[in-house]
Design a protein around this motif. Structure first.
Motif, PDB file in Angstrom:
ATOM      1  N   GLN A  22       0.824  -1.210   0.000  1.00  0.00           N
ATOM      2  CA  GLN A  22       0.000   0.000   0.000  1.00  0.00           C
ATOM      3  C   GLN A  22       0.860   1.263   0.000  1.00  0.00           C
ATOM      4  O   GLN A  22       0.520   2.250  -0.655  1.00  0.00           O
ATOM      5  N   LYS A  25       2.072   1.699  -3.551  1.00  0.00           N
ATOM      6  CA  LYS A  25       1.011   2.237  -4.410  1.00  0.00           C
ATOM      7  C   LYS A  25       0.791   3.721  -4.144  1.00  0.00           C
ATOM      8  O   LYS A  25       0.611   4.499  -5.081  1.00  0.00           O
ATOM      9  N   ALA A  26       0.817   4.118  -2.887  1.00  0.00           N
ATOM     10  CA  ALA A  26       0.636   5.535  -2.546  1.00  0.00           C
ATOM     11  C   ALA A  26       1.760   6.382  -3.135  1.00  0.00           C
ATOM     12  O   ALA A  26       1.518   7.479  -3.649  1.00  0.00           O
ATOM     13  N   LYS A  27       2.990   5.880  -3.086  1.00  0.00           N
ATOM     14  CA  LYS A  27       4.120   6.609  -3.662  1.00  0.00           C
ATOM     15  C   LYS A  27       3.965   6.724  -5.175  1.00  0.00           C
ATOM     16  O   LYS A  27       4.223   7.782  -5.754  1.00  0.00           O
ATOM     17  N   CYS A  28       3.514   5.661  -5.816  1.00  0.00           N
ATOM     18  CA  CYS A  28       3.299   5.700  -7.267  1.00  0.00           C
ATOM     19  C   CYS A  28       2.235   6.730  -7.627  1.00  0.00           C
ATOM     20  O   CYS A  28       2.396   7.477  -8.592  1.00  0.00           O
ATOM     21  N   TYR A  29       1.153   6.787  -6.862  1.00  0.00           N
ATOM     22  CA  TYR A  29       0.100   7.771  -7.112  1.00  0.00           C
ATOM     23  C   TYR A  29       0.620   9.180  -6.912  1.00  0.00           C
ATOM     24  O   TYR A  29       0.303  10.086  -7.685  1.00  0.00           O
ATOM     25  N   ARG A  30       1.421   9.371  -5.860  1.00  0.00           N
ATOM     26  CA  ARG A  30       1.986  10.693  -5.602  1.00  0.00           C
ATOM     27  C   ARG A  30       2.885  11.129  -6.753  1.00  0.00           C
ATOM     28  O   ARG A  30       2.806  12.263  -7.225  1.00  0.00           O
ATOM     29  N   ASP A  31       3.737  10.234  -7.218  1.00  0.00           N
ATOM     30  CA  ASP A  31       4.626  10.555  -8.338  1.00  0.00           C
ATOM     31  C   ASP A  31       3.833  10.866  -9.605  1.00  0.00           C
ATOM     32  O   ASP A  31       4.188  11.769 -10.361  1.00  0.00           O
ATOM     33  N   GLU A  32       2.755  10.127  -9.828  1.00  0.00           N
ATOM     34  CA  GLU A  32       1.916  10.369 -11.002  1.00  0.00           C
ATOM     35  C   GLU A  32       1.237  11.733 -10.918  1.00  0.00           C
ATOM     36  O   GLU A  32       1.178  12.464 -11.908  1.00  0.00           O
ATOM     37  N   ILE A  33       0.777  12.096  -9.737  1.00  0.00           N
ATOM     38  CA  ILE A  33       0.136  13.401  -9.545  1.00  0.00           C
ATOM     39  C   ILE A  33       1.143  14.524  -9.762  1.00  0.00           C
ATOM     40  O   ILE A  33       0.841  15.528 -10.420  1.00  0.00           O
ATOM     41  N   ASP A  36       1.757  14.853 -13.454  1.00  0.00           N
ATOM     42  CA  ASP A  36       0.619  15.488 -14.122  1.00  0.00           C
ATOM     43  C   ASP A  36       0.583  16.989 -13.845  1.00  0.00           C
ATOM     44  O   ASP A  36       0.297  17.781 -14.752  1.00  0.00           O
TER      45      ASP A  36
END
Length: 148
Positions: A22, A25-33, A36
């Protein structure tokens, strides 16, 4: 008793694995944000830079006709808007050295343009501003292409 200890140890490992997954996944979402947001800033700056370049064509060296009906202050304000946006988004752009140098150079050229009284020299400075705006647009579009 050993069975319960082994079961507890196993469940601890499973819980740890789930927590690590988890967090990943949170780090991946942060990097994606962040990526963007960086792209959005670049995409927002391109039309402002193009508008500044279009305005700058009004004060560049005229080919065969004199400059009439042009308010140089409006042109300068449009160019200053771009440099203000570049400095405003400097943190989001990761303190990009090339863009910062270009913004500083454009600011120096604008102050040189406003202080110059000779029209030939003003047109020459405006030509330099136009070239620098072209390089800013080129840098922004290449950064967008790299981030896509």
């Amino acid at each position: 008793m050993d069975f319960w200890n082994a079961l507890g140890l196993f469940l601890t490992f499973v819980g740890t694995a789930i927590a690590c997954y988890q967090a990943y996944k949170a780090k991946c979402y942060r990097d994606e944000i962040q990526s963007d947001r960086h792209k959005l800033v670049l995409i927002e700056l391109v039309p402002i830079a193009k508008r500044s370049r279009e305005e700058c064509t009004k004060i560049t060296t005229p080919v065969s006709k004199p400059m009439r009906g042009v308010d140089p202050q409006k042109v300068i304000n449009a160019i200053k808007r771009l440099t203000e946006k570049l400095t405003e988004f400097q943190q989001r752009l990761g303190n990009d050295y090339e863009l910062n140098c270009s913004a500083n150079k454009i600011n120096k050229l604008v102050s040189e343009y406003t202080s110059e009284t000779n029209m030939d020299k003003r047109h020459a400075v405006a030509d330099q501003i136009y070239q620098e705006l072209n390089s800013v647009i080129r840098m922004l579009t290449s950064k967008i292409d790299l981030s896509v």
